[in-house]
Design a protein around this motif. Structure first.
Motif, PDB file in Angstrom:
ATOM      1  N   ILE A  59       1.588  -1.183   0.137  1.00 57.33           N
ATOM      2  CA  ILE A  59      -0.252   0.090   0.329  1.00 57.33           C
ATOM      3  C   ILE A  59       0.870   1.290  -0.070  1.00 57.33           C
ATOM      4  O   ILE A  59       0.796   2.276  -0.430  1.00 57.33           O
ATOM      5  N   ARG A  60       2.072   1.367   0.534  1.00 57.93           N
ATOM      6  CA  ARG A  60       2.621   2.427   0.203  1.00 57.93           C
ATOM      7  C   ARG A  60       3.403   2.814  -0.968  1.00 57.93           C
ATOM      8  O   ARG A  60       3.310   4.118  -1.280  1.00 57.93           O
ATOM      9  N   THR A  61       3.108   1.807  -2.118  1.00 56.72           N
ATOM     10  CA  THR A  61       3.359   1.841  -3.614  1.00 56.72           C
ATOM     11  C   THR A  61       2.657   1.918  -4.372  1.00 56.72           C
ATOM     12  O   THR A  61       2.386   2.401  -5.003  1.00 56.72           O
ATOM     13  N   ALA A  62       1.340   2.385  -3.143  1.00 57.13           N
ATOM     14  CA  ALA A  62      -0.299   2.273  -4.290  1.00 57.13           C
ATOM     15  C   ALA A  62      -0.572   3.630  -4.453  1.00 57.13           C
ATOM     16  O   ALA A  62      -1.709   3.590  -5.273  1.00 57.13           O
ATOM     17  N   ARG A 206      -6.226   7.597  -3.101  1.00 47.30           N
ATOM     18  CA  ARG A 206      -5.291   8.738  -2.731  1.00 47.30           C
ATOM     19  C   ARG A 206      -4.725   8.595  -1.010  1.00 47.30           C
ATOM     20  O   ARG A 206      -5.157   7.518  -1.690  1.00 47.30           O
ATOM     21  N   PRO A 207      -4.561   9.554  -0.695  1.00 48.65           N
ATOM     22  CA  PRO A 207      -3.559   8.913   0.363  1.00 48.65           C
ATOM     23  C   PRO A 207      -4.816   8.540   1.363  1.00 48.65           C
ATOM     24  O   PRO A 207      -4.553   8.021   2.891  1.00 48.65           O
ATOM     25  N   GLY A 211      -4.369   4.793   3.344  1.00 46.64           N
ATOM     26  CA  GLY A 211      -4.902   4.986   5.182  1.00 46.64           C
ATOM     27  C   GLY A 211      -5.933   4.196   5.061  1.00 46.64           C
ATOM     28  O   GLY A 211      -6.632   3.189   6.554  1.00 46.64           O
ATOM     29  N   LEU A 212      -7.101   3.951   4.349  1.00 51.79           N
ATOM     30  CA  LEU A 212      -8.215   2.620   4.791  1.00 51.79           C
ATOM     31  C   LEU A 212      -8.444   2.366   4.950  1.00 51.79           C
ATOM     32  O   LEU A 212      -8.939   1.045   5.848  1.00 51.79           O
ATOM     33  N   LEU A 213      -7.156   2.014   3.376  1.00 52.24           N
ATOM     34  CA  LEU A 213      -6.500  -0.072   3.631  1.00 52.24           C
ATOM     35  C   LEU A 213      -5.703  -0.143   5.021  1.00 52.24           C
ATOM     36  O   LEU A 213      -6.191  -1.340   4.648  1.00 52.24           O
ATOM     37  N   ALA A 214      -4.686   0.726   5.240  1.00 53.75           N
ATOM     38  CA  ALA A 214      -4.618   0.152   6.840  1.00 53.75           C
ATOM     39  C   ALA A 214      -5.224   0.439   8.032  1.00 53.75           C
ATOM     40  O   ALA A 214      -4.672  -1.323   8.853  1.00 53.75           O
ATOM     41  N   SER A 215      -6.346   0.672   7.958  1.00 49.73           N
ATOM     42  CA  SER A 215      -7.453   0.212   9.087  1.00 49.73           C
ATOM     43  C   SER A 215      -8.215  -0.742   8.971  1.00 49.73           C
ATOM     44  O   SER A 215      -8.877  -1.814   9.451  1.00 49.73           O
ATOM     45  N   LEU A 216      -8.272  -1.616   7.265  1.00 47.94           N
ATOM     46  CA  LEU A 216      -8.441  -3.146   7.902  1.00 47.94           C
ATOM     47  C   LEU A 216      -7.532  -4.038   7.717  1.00 47.94           C
ATOM     48  O   LEU A 216      -8.102  -5.168   7.341  1.00 47.94           O
ATOM     49  N   GLY A 217      -6.292  -3.468   7.744  1.00 49.71           N
ATOM     50  CA  GLY A 217      -5.483  -4.591   7.928  1.00 49.71           C
ATOM     51  C   GLY A 217      -5.141  -4.764   6.731  1.00 49.71           C
ATOM     52  O   GLY A 217      -4.357  -6.374   6.413  1.00 49.71           O
ATOM     53  N   ILE A 218      -4.944  -4.510   5.489  1.00 48.18           N
ATOM     54  CA  ILE A 218      -4.020  -4.744   3.671  1.00 48.18           C
ATOM     55  C   ILE A 218      -3.513  -4.304   3.714  1.00 48.18           C
ATOM     56  O   ILE A 218      -3.146  -3.202   3.931  1.00 48.18           O
ATOM     57  N   ALA A 219      -2.097  -4.573   3.742  1.00 45.19           N
ATOM     58  CA  ALA A 219      -0.981  -4.494   3.528  1.00 45.19           C
ATOM     59  C   ALA A 219      -1.171  -4.290   1.919  1.00 45.19           C
ATOM     60  O   ALA A 219       0.253  -3.917   2.066  1.00 45.19           O
TER      61      ALA A 219
END
Length: 460
Positions: A59-62, A206-207, A211-219
């Motif tokens: 997700i950091r490169t998405a 978008r940024p 954050g939403l993906l991270a809040s769902l635990g999706i790496a």
């Protein structure tokens, strides 16, 4: 990180000729040498299909990548009922209907460290923002809306209650009408429920999406592979930056503006440099571009001069849908396909003048490239403002004039052109902050007339 790719052509499996022919047949009054802007945009839209190659990235490169599938939430967000602010949580049934409410405070709930044990009617707990709500509690009152104090109570000193000892305990008083039942509580799944679509396919990430993906635990997230775009400039008079500028020659600025615009879209870029006005050199460049890219963009070489060989190459290597548009700037603009090794690449032949290159890219190529990337771009927003100047305009062509927005003390907005609108005046694009859009049938604009503008912010 895993990576998975699936090769796919940029166009459907049927021949590019049948695809272009089908799109053209749907346009009334078709004229490849004088096509209205809306007709040209419709043809391009009908000829474009997304690539179907998918890869998984961290997700950091998405950021700015195009989401390839719907993201389904595996959890509720939030995962539990929690407090929306710092305050006190209690049962709403404890509220007095006709007077102040007195509650004893028996504990504290922090985010990550919840209160343990039951909370009875008539009791409350101190609670912090984001902290879990104990079972049965449904209301939170902000701390600034209560009166807190310590009061003496008597409690049993042993199990038999044989002796009574005074003890100081915290209390709060809630004024009548200070809070309604159920206030300031965030419900589990209120933001997003497990099994619901968190993000839709085709979204440019978008940024906040990261954050939403991270809040769902999706790496890792599946995204469309980057669109490969090859581009080059044509013209014997062009020199690259750093080369000596011979008499009659100019520096090639178009490749640098194209580079910037393509980078903003997140494309993989293949810069083929400057190609001479020579059929053999052009054939080599076009074949190389088609072999390695999904789309090809050229600048220059699409007018009717003797040295403009692009049209000859189009007839030899592919097919053209149109050559000229009823627009200014950018009348000479070609769209079609180039074939090499049975692989079609979408082709945009942009004009040679610097401003015309940018206008043509933004109003024709940009949307097509986004669709090829698998994105679903929203139409560019038009803003209605008044004209601060007289603008000369002949009907029968769409005009895009560079403009400067003016905000008046009343809050009203108006716009004026930057000045001379020649398609070679690139400096005017750096001065402008919007594009004034004058419709195909529109005539002269008077001071105070309403005009439509597209803001550069978010476009450029």
């Amino acid at each position: 990180m895993t990576k998975q790719s699936y090769p796919s052509p940029s166009l459907p499996s049927r021949s590019s000729r049948s695809l272009l022919s089908a799109a053209i047949s749907c346009v009334s009054d078709y004229d490849s040498d004088a096509l209205p802007v809306s007709h040209a945009q419709a043809i391009i839209r009908d000829c474009i299909t997304p690539i179907h190659a998918i890869e998984k990235v961290a997700i950091r490169t998405a950021l700015d990548r195009v989401l390839a599938i719907d993201i389904i939430s595996p959890i509720n967000v939030p995962a539990y009922d929690n407090s929306a602010m710092d305050g006190y949580a209690f049962h709403s049934e404890s509220l007095c209907a006709d007077g102040d409410t007195l509650l004893s405070v028996i504990g504290t709930s922090h985010a990550g460290r919840a209160h343990q044990g039951p909370v009875a009617p008539g009791q409350a707990i101190r609670i912090m923002t984001g902290a879990p709500m104990p079972d049965g509690l449904d209301t939170v009152i902000p701390q600034e809306f209560v009166s807190a104090f310590n009061g003496d109570v008597t409690e049993s000193n042993d199990a038999n209650g044989s002796s009574q000892l005074p003890r100081s305990k915290p209390f709060i008083t809630i004024a009548a009408g200070a809070v309604r039942a159920g206030a300031n509580r965030r419900l589990a799944g209120e933001d997003l429920q497990a099994g619901a679509a968190a993000l839709k396919k085709g979204r440019i990430l978008r940024p906040a999406d990261l954050g939403l993906l991270a809040s769902l635990g999706i790496a890792e997230v599946p995204v469309q592979r980057r669109l490969r775009v090859a581009f080059f400039s044509t013209g014997d008079e062009l020199r690259s930056v750093g080369e000596a500028l011979d008499p009659g020659c100019v520096y090639d600025s178009n490749r640098y503006t194209l580079y910037g615009m393509l980078r903003r879209l997140g494309c993989d870029i293949i810069d083929l440099g400057v190609v001479a006005d020579d059929p053999a050199a052009l054939e080599i460049a076009f074949k190389s571009a088609a072999d390695n890219a999904d789309a090809i963009i050229t600048s220059g070489g699409v007018s009717v001069g003797d040295a403009d060989h692009t049209r000859q190459m189009m007839a030899q290597l592919g097919e053209v849908a149109f050559w000229k548009l009823g627009m200014r700037p950018g009348r000479p603009l070609a769209f079609g396909t180039i074939n090499s090794s049975n692989k079609p690449a979408v082709f945009f032949g942009l004009p040679g003048n610097p401003v015309a290159v940018m206008v043509s890219f933004y109003f024709f190529a940009r949307d097509a490239l986004l669709h090829m990337m698998g994105a679903q771009p929203a139409p560019l927003p038009l803003m209605q403002v008044t004209s601060a100047s007289i603008i000369r305009k002949k009907p029968g062509r769409t005009e895009y004039q560079r403009g400067i927005l003016i905000r008046h003390e009343s809050g009203r907005w108006s716009v004026r052109p930057t000045g001379a609108q020649g398609s070679g005046i690139l400096r005017s694009m750096t001065e402008a902050d919007c594009m004034i859009v004058l419709a195909h049938d529109q005539r002269d604009v008077a001071i105070g007339d309403q005009v439509e503008v597209i803001l550069f912010n978010g476009l450029i």
